[in-house]
Design an enzyme around this catalytic site. Structure first.
Site, short mmCIF file in Angstrom:
data_model
loop_
_atom_site.label_atom_id
_atom_site.label_comp_id
_atom_site.label_asym_id
_atom_site.label_seq_id
_atom_site.Cartn_x
_atom_site.Cartn_y
_atom_site.Cartn_z
N GLY A 29 -4.19 46.45 -44.05
CA GLY A 29 -4.51 47.88 -44.06
C GLY A 29 -4.01 48.58 -42.81
O GLY A 29 -3.46 47.97 -41.89
N ASP A 81 -10.49 42.20 -39.99
CA ASP A 81 -10.04 43.01 -41.12
C ASP A 81 -10.78 44.34 -41.13
O ASP A 81 -11.86 44.48 -40.52
CB ASP A 81 -10.28 42.25 -42.44
CG ASP A 81 -9.46 42.79 -43.60
OD1 ASP A 81 -8.73 43.79 -43.42
OD2 ASP A 81 -9.54 42.21 -44.70
N LYS A 94 -14.39 46.31 -49.99
CA LYS A 94 -13.01 46.14 -49.55
C LYS A 94 -12.09 46.11 -50.78
O LYS A 94 -12.56 45.94 -51.89
CB LYS A 94 -12.86 44.83 -48.77
CG LYS A 94 -13.55 44.89 -47.41
CD LYS A 94 -13.31 43.64 -46.58
CE LYS A 94 -11.90 43.20 -46.55
NZ LYS A 94 -10.94 44.25 -46.12
N GLU A 103 -7.96 38.43 -49.06
CA GLU A 103 -8.86 38.73 -47.93
C GLU A 103 -10.11 37.84 -48.00
O GLU A 103 -10.56 37.30 -46.98
CB GLU A 103 -9.25 40.21 -47.94
CG GLU A 103 -8.08 41.12 -47.57
CD GLU A 103 -8.35 42.60 -47.72
OE1 GLU A 103 -7.61 43.39 -47.14
OE2 GLU A 103 -9.30 42.98 -48.42
C1 5RP Z 1 -7.33 46.26 -48.14
C2 5RP Z 1 -8.64 46.51 -47.50
C3 5RP Z 1 -8.64 47.33 -46.26
O1 5RP Z 1 -9.28 46.60 -45.25
C4 5RP Z 1 -9.39 48.61 -46.50
O2 5RP Z 1 -8.82 49.27 -47.61
C5 5RP Z 1 -9.34 49.52 -45.27
O3 5RP Z 1 -8.04 49.99 -45.09
P1 5RP Z 1 -7.63 50.93 -43.90
O4 5RP Z 1 -7.73 50.13 -42.65
O5 5RP Z 1 -6.21 51.31 -44.24
O6 5RP Z 1 -8.55 52.13 -43.89
O7 5RP Z 1 -9.68 46.09 -47.95
O8 5RP Z 1 -7.46 45.60 -49.36
#
Ligand code: 5RP
Length: 222
Positions: A29, A81, A94, A103
């Site tokens: 992300g 993450d 997520k 993940e």
């Molecule tokens: C990807 C995810 C990401 O961690 C989540 O969408 C957050 O994304 P970002 O850091 O772009 O806001 O779960 O599958």
């Protein structure tokens, strides 16, 4: 500060949880992208990373960080993450980036999940963000009906396939007051590959980017 500046702030702050010379788990992300950039700038680098997506693998390699397969390690000291939502117990939604299955696999290898998120991701109750669910195509209509039966409206994410080749449902209208119970229930539905509730694999620490700086939230067991 902009949302992206807050993401960069926590991406850099997460370096404190990384031990030089070890292999770590890396999520996916825009927030994690900042973390990867900070990893590449460490004076004593990590030995490598287990990555949760093709996109993160490419970014890690482009910055000179070795990428290992999940099967090459038995344990990771830490997994870093982002999240789409995180509640006061460290439970998360997520999968906004469609990487939820890998993940969860990498998070499962890790002793500690460090979540990095801007303050907009902190919620009292999970569910305002549409819940991502990776599903085997054949089971899509059945799974959509099961969500309808519990008050959720599920629709396939247009034009999206995961790195594993499956479609993703986004489920609106759920109020997830008991994330462990709902995660366990949905995991039983035939055709569900992964549900984007991270309760069993919740965060132990969250670095939350706020206008006042990084807030460190620690979640007790139980
Ligand atoms: C990807 C995810 C990401 O961690 C989540 O969408 C957050 O994304 P970002 O850091 O772009 O806001 O779960 O599958």
């Amino acid at each position: 500060m902009t949302q992206d500046e807050l993401k960069a702030l926590v991406g850099r702050a997460a370096i404190e949880y990384v031990t030089p010379g070890r292999v770590i788990g890396v999520g996916t992300g825009s927030t994690v992208n900042h973390f990867i950039d900070a990893l590449a700038a460490m004076p004593v680098p990590v030995a490598g990373a287990v990555s949760s997506s093709v996109a993160s693998t490419e970014r890690l390699r482009a910055r000179g960080i070795r990428v290992l397969e999940a099967g090459e390690v038995e344990r990771l000291p830490v997994y870093v993450d982002g999240a789409d939502e995180i509640d006061s117990r460290g439970y998360m939604i997520k999968g906004g980036g469609a990487a939820l299955t890998r993940e969860k696999i990498v998070a499962d290898l890790a002793e500690r999940f460090v979540c990095i998120a801007d303050a907009s991701k902190a919620v009292d109750v999970l569910g305002r963000y549409p819940l991502p669910v990776e599903v085997i195509e054949m089971a899509l209509p059945q799974v959509v009906r099961r969500f309808a039966a519990i008050g959720g409206t599920a629709s396939a994410r247009a034009g999206v396939r995961t790195d594993n080749g499956h479609p993703i449902l986004d489920v609106r209208g759920l109020v997830i007051t008991d994330p462990p119970a709902l995660e366990a229930e949905i995991n039983q539905w035939p055709g569900v590959v992964t549900v984007g509730i991270f309760a069993r694999h919740r965060a132990q620490v969250c670095l939350l980017g706020t206008a006042e700086g990084v807030r460190t939230l620690r979640y007790s067991a139980g």
